[in-house]
Enzyme design. Structure first.
Site, short mmCIF file in Angstrom:
data_model
loop_
_atom_site.label_atom_id
_atom_site.label_comp_id
_atom_site.label_asym_id
_atom_site.label_seq_id
_atom_site.Cartn_x
_atom_site.Cartn_y
_atom_site.Cartn_z
N GLU A 32 30.63 26.15 57.66
CA GLU A 32 31.40 25.14 56.90
C GLU A 32 32.49 24.49 57.74
O GLU A 32 32.85 25.00 58.81
CB GLU A 32 31.97 25.73 55.61
N LYS B 179 39.64 36.21 48.40
CA LYS B 179 41.04 36.62 48.46
C LYS B 179 41.55 36.89 47.07
O LYS B 179 41.16 36.22 46.12
CB LYS B 179 41.89 35.51 49.07
N1 PSU Z 1 39.01 30.63 50.11
C1 PSU Z 1 39.34 31.11 51.31
N2 PSU Z 1 39.27 30.31 52.38
C2 PSU Z 1 38.85 29.00 52.27
C3 PSU Z 1 38.50 28.50 51.01
C4 PSU Z 1 38.59 29.34 49.95
O1 PSU Z 1 39.71 32.27 51.43
O2 PSU Z 1 38.81 28.29 53.26
C5 PSU Z 1 38.02 27.08 50.89
C6 PSU Z 1 36.49 27.06 50.98
O3 PSU Z 1 36.08 25.84 51.59
C7 PSU Z 1 36.10 27.08 49.52
C8 PSU Z 1 37.17 26.20 48.91
O4 PSU Z 1 34.81 26.58 49.27
O5 PSU Z 1 38.35 26.57 49.61
C9 PSU Z 1 37.32 26.40 47.42
O6 PSU Z 1 38.23 25.48 46.91
P1 PSU Z 1 38.44 25.35 45.32
O7 PSU Z 1 39.06 26.66 44.90
O8 PSU Z 1 39.35 24.20 45.14
O9 PSU Z 1 37.08 25.17 44.72
#
Ligand code: PSU
Ligand code: MN
Length: 305
Positions: free
Chosen positions: A25, A160
């Site tokens: 990604e 996390k």
């Molecule tokens: N959680 C992490 N590291 C990340 C992300 C989430 O520990 O880099 C990033 C990833 O790209 C994930 C996105 O797909 O955040 C999710 O964002 P949202 O919660 O807004 O859907």
């Protein structure tokens, strides 16, 4: 073929020959780490995938094109622009593409573009999930919906505890997504090897992971598979240190009224600042660890056609 999709020549050739490919990604490059560590890490991750017998395909949106496989120059461009690049989830694709803009792919859009290109295995750091307090905010990452509908194996280090991990597992169960622990019965929590929550199944080798995904694919089941791979012990963080930082970050986000797509980047950036360089090194190492396992699993899967 999707008219907006560009598959890099090396990736297209590997796919045509049934050779192993691993998707990676790009939000982690633009939003996850500072420059230049982000570019160095992205390049090192590609190297690790190659050393383990697969072809890397870093996934991003550049100038309105969906890219499966970036050049070294494109990775450098992405890393330098950093958070200026829009974070692109499923709902962002139509307008970004129509306007010819750039987009940093989250787990959701990386799964989508990997699937469009014919790539089955994807390595990342952590996934999005059900946020704490979601029973009132309804803040649930689109990553969980994508896992429920797109047939790609996502190899991560768990999630996390900025999230409600218990509710995240409930949601994945509802969506029919198998949650696999790699050599563990317990869901890892990204910086730490344990979360207190169990996974659905423990599998112990790349071959076993590939066999499970292959069965899912042969049955033509809709949806993905989530493999959670604990951070190597020597890089794991002290749970108290990390949990304190997370509590503080969440409290600040509530005070400041952070919401919507800004929530996850805000929390990640605050946790990173509050824990200093330690968390960055752990983050880099767990991504390496996931890239290695993903390449080995893609190699096994390529033998199961
Ligand atoms: N959680 C992490 N590291 C990340 C992300 C989430 O520990 O880099 C990033 C990833 O790209 C994930 C996105 O797909 O955040 C999710 O964002 P949202 O919660 O807004 O859907
Ligand atoms: Mn959200």
């Amino acid at each position: 073929m999707n008219p907006y999709l560009d598959v890099a020549p090396e990736v297209a050739q590997a796919l045509a020959q049934g050779k192993p490919v691993v998707a990676l990604e790009s939000t982690i490059i633009s939003h996850g780490m500072p420059y230049p560590q982000n570019v160095e890490t992205a390049q090192a991750v590609e190297r690790i995938v190659r050393e383990n017998g697969a072809v890397p395909a870093t996934i991003a949106i550049i100038g309105g094109r969906l890219k499966a496989g970036l050049t070294a120059e494109e990775i450098e461009y992405f890393g330098k622009k950093g958070p200026q690049i829009a974070k692109a989830s499923r709902r962002d694709l139509p307008v970004l593409i129509a306007r010819g803009q750039d987009g940093a792919c989250t787990v959701t859009t990386t799964m989508m573009i990997a699937h469009m290109a014919g790539i089955s295995v994807f390595a990342t750091g952590g996934i999005g999930g059900v946020h704490r307090g979601a029973e009132t905010t309804m803040d649930i990452s689109a990553d969980l919906e994508e896992l429920g509908q797109t047939p790609v194996m996502v190899i991560c280090a768990g999630a996390k505890s900025i999230l409600d991990l218990g509710l995240t597992l409930e949601y994945l169960e509802t969506k029919g997504v198998p949650v696999i622990g790699y050599q563990t019965e317990e869901l890892p929590a990204f910086y730490t090897r344990k979360s207190g929550f169990g996974v659905d199944y423990r599998l112990d080798s790349p071959r076993e992971l590939a066999a499970a995904f292959h069965a899912q694919r042969q049955m033509d089941l809709k949806g993905g598979m989530l493999v959670t791979n604990p951070i190597p012990q020597e890089y794991a963080m002290d749970p108290d240190t990390i949990n304190k930082a997370i509590e503080q970050a969440i409290a600040e986000s509530r005070e400041q009224g952070i919401h919507g797509k800004a929530t996850t980047p805000f929390l990640l950036a605050r946790v990173k600042d509050l824990t200093g360089g330690d968390s960055l090194e752990s983050n880099i190492q767990l991504v390496f660890n996931n890239a290695r396992l993903a390449a080995q699993t893609a190699v096994e899967l390529a033998g199961m056609r």
